[in-house]
Design an enzyme around this catalytic site. Sequence first.
Site, PDB file in Angstrom:
ATOM      1  N   ASP A 217       0.872  -1.349  -0.144  1.00  0.00           N
ATOM      2  CA  ASP A 217      -0.263  -0.002  -0.022  1.00  0.00           C
ATOM      3  C   ASP A 217       0.858   1.225   0.140  1.00  0.00           C
ATOM      4  O   ASP A 217       1.741   1.562   0.904  1.00  0.00           O
ATOM      5  CB  ASP A 217      -0.989   0.066   1.353  1.00  0.00           C
ATOM      6  CG  ASP A 217      -2.066   1.257   1.129  1.00  0.00           C
ATOM      7  OD1 ASP A 217      -2.787   1.171   0.524  1.00  0.00           O
ATOM      8  OD2 ASP A 217      -1.450   2.102   2.154  1.00  0.00           O
TER       9      ASP A 217
ATOM     10  N   TYR B 200       2.585  10.197  -0.189  1.00  0.00           N
ATOM     11  CA  TYR B 200       3.646   9.588   0.595  1.00  0.00           C
ATOM     12  C   TYR B 200       5.055  10.151   0.467  1.00  0.00           C
ATOM     13  O   TYR B 200       5.716   9.936  -0.418  1.00  0.00           O
ATOM     14  CB  TYR B 200       3.517   8.308   0.769  1.00  0.00           C
ATOM     15  CG  TYR B 200       2.471   7.517   1.512  1.00  0.00           C
ATOM     16  CD1 TYR B 200       1.252   8.549   1.951  1.00  0.00           C
ATOM     17  CD2 TYR B 200       2.155   6.423   1.397  1.00  0.00           C
ATOM     18  CE1 TYR B 200       0.178   7.753   2.412  1.00  0.00           C
ATOM     19  CE2 TYR B 200       1.168   5.677   1.928  1.00  0.00           C
ATOM     20  CZ  TYR B 200       0.164   6.387   2.395  1.00  0.00           C
ATOM     21  OH  TYR B 200      -1.100   6.155   2.851  1.00  0.00           O
TER      22      TYR B 200
ATOM     23  N   THR C  19       1.259  -0.480  20.776  1.00  0.00           N
ATOM     24  CA  THR C  19       2.438  -1.361  21.040  1.00  0.00           C
ATOM     25  C   THR C  19       2.984  -1.011  22.427  1.00  0.00           C
ATOM     26  O   THR C  19       3.620  -1.948  23.182  1.00  0.00           O
ATOM     27  CB  THR C  19       3.842  -0.522  20.294  1.00  0.00           C
ATOM     28  OG1 THR C  19       4.132   0.804  20.831  1.00  0.00           O
ATOM     29  CG2 THR C  19       3.559  -0.595  18.770  1.00  0.00           C
TER      30      THR C  19
END
Length: 323
Positions: free
Chosen positions: A48, A53, A214
């Site tokens: 992706d 980006y 996380t």
Amino acid sequence: MELRRLGRTGLHVSALGLGTMTWGRDTDAQDAAQQLRDFRLAGGTFLDTAGSYGDGASEEILGGLLGSVVDRDEVVVATKGGLRRTPSGMVVDSSRGALLASIDASLERLGTDHVDLFLVQAPDPHTPVEETVSALRHMVTTGRARYVGLANHAGWHTGYAAAALRVGGEAELAALEVEHSLLNRDCELDLVAATQALGVGLLTWSALGRGVLTGKYRRTLPADSRGASSHMSGFVEPYLDARGSAIVDAVCTAAAGLGRAPLEVALSWVLGRSYVSSAIVGARTPGQLRESLGALDLTLPGAVSSALDEVSDPSSDFADSYA
């Protein structure tokens, strides 16, 4: 790695998708290449990216790896358009001209004659849906994109675009990509039902809650984390609240009981949703990606999954907003 059907199309994507938002900015070409090798070794196929980006740097790096690190036909490449940089900053533009120019630029950077999936990155209130749809249909009929879809659009918008595409007959809406994690389950309020009714595959991004799941933000703000970076701190901050802390604590408690890492528990929860075609994870380093790949062999016990469902239930927040 499991391959899952994308909606009612004939396209199959890996259950875990490799996101490339950091490529060209926080992740250099060497680390990107290692990520791609590790991902393919684990059986991953879905990649992706987006023209926005790194202002195209992500696509350029990926394009350099297609054919050298992996064969083009081994992977499913998705890119996005609809965000255009101007002197005053990034603007949303899903007009026909902007989208066709965007995919042509993406194909050049990727070094390929087509992408497997092209997504309109954000809703554009200034462009009629019919015009956006006409550009998507043209991409399919000219071979630039095998399939098309939307990203970060509402349920009504998705339904409208799907219906408009079907009128022409040459293409259908294949996918909707949205944020989804234990910290953000908003898509369950209407988008999941919409995609299932329409036969549209659901792709999810930020399965680790922008890194918060996380557990690394529980006690401090790591200096090398997204939350501490000048360009990503605003992206992470919304989940560093009391509700987010309660969910992270629950994930960490479950992880300790299972002898696994918190991110493995959080990612396994998303992968266990039957309506998810692929859960996209973006890692800054190869090591971070390997940690995510470690979740592939974890199936959460029913009691653990139910407990996480309860602590992160989005319906209570939705009800409270109308109280």
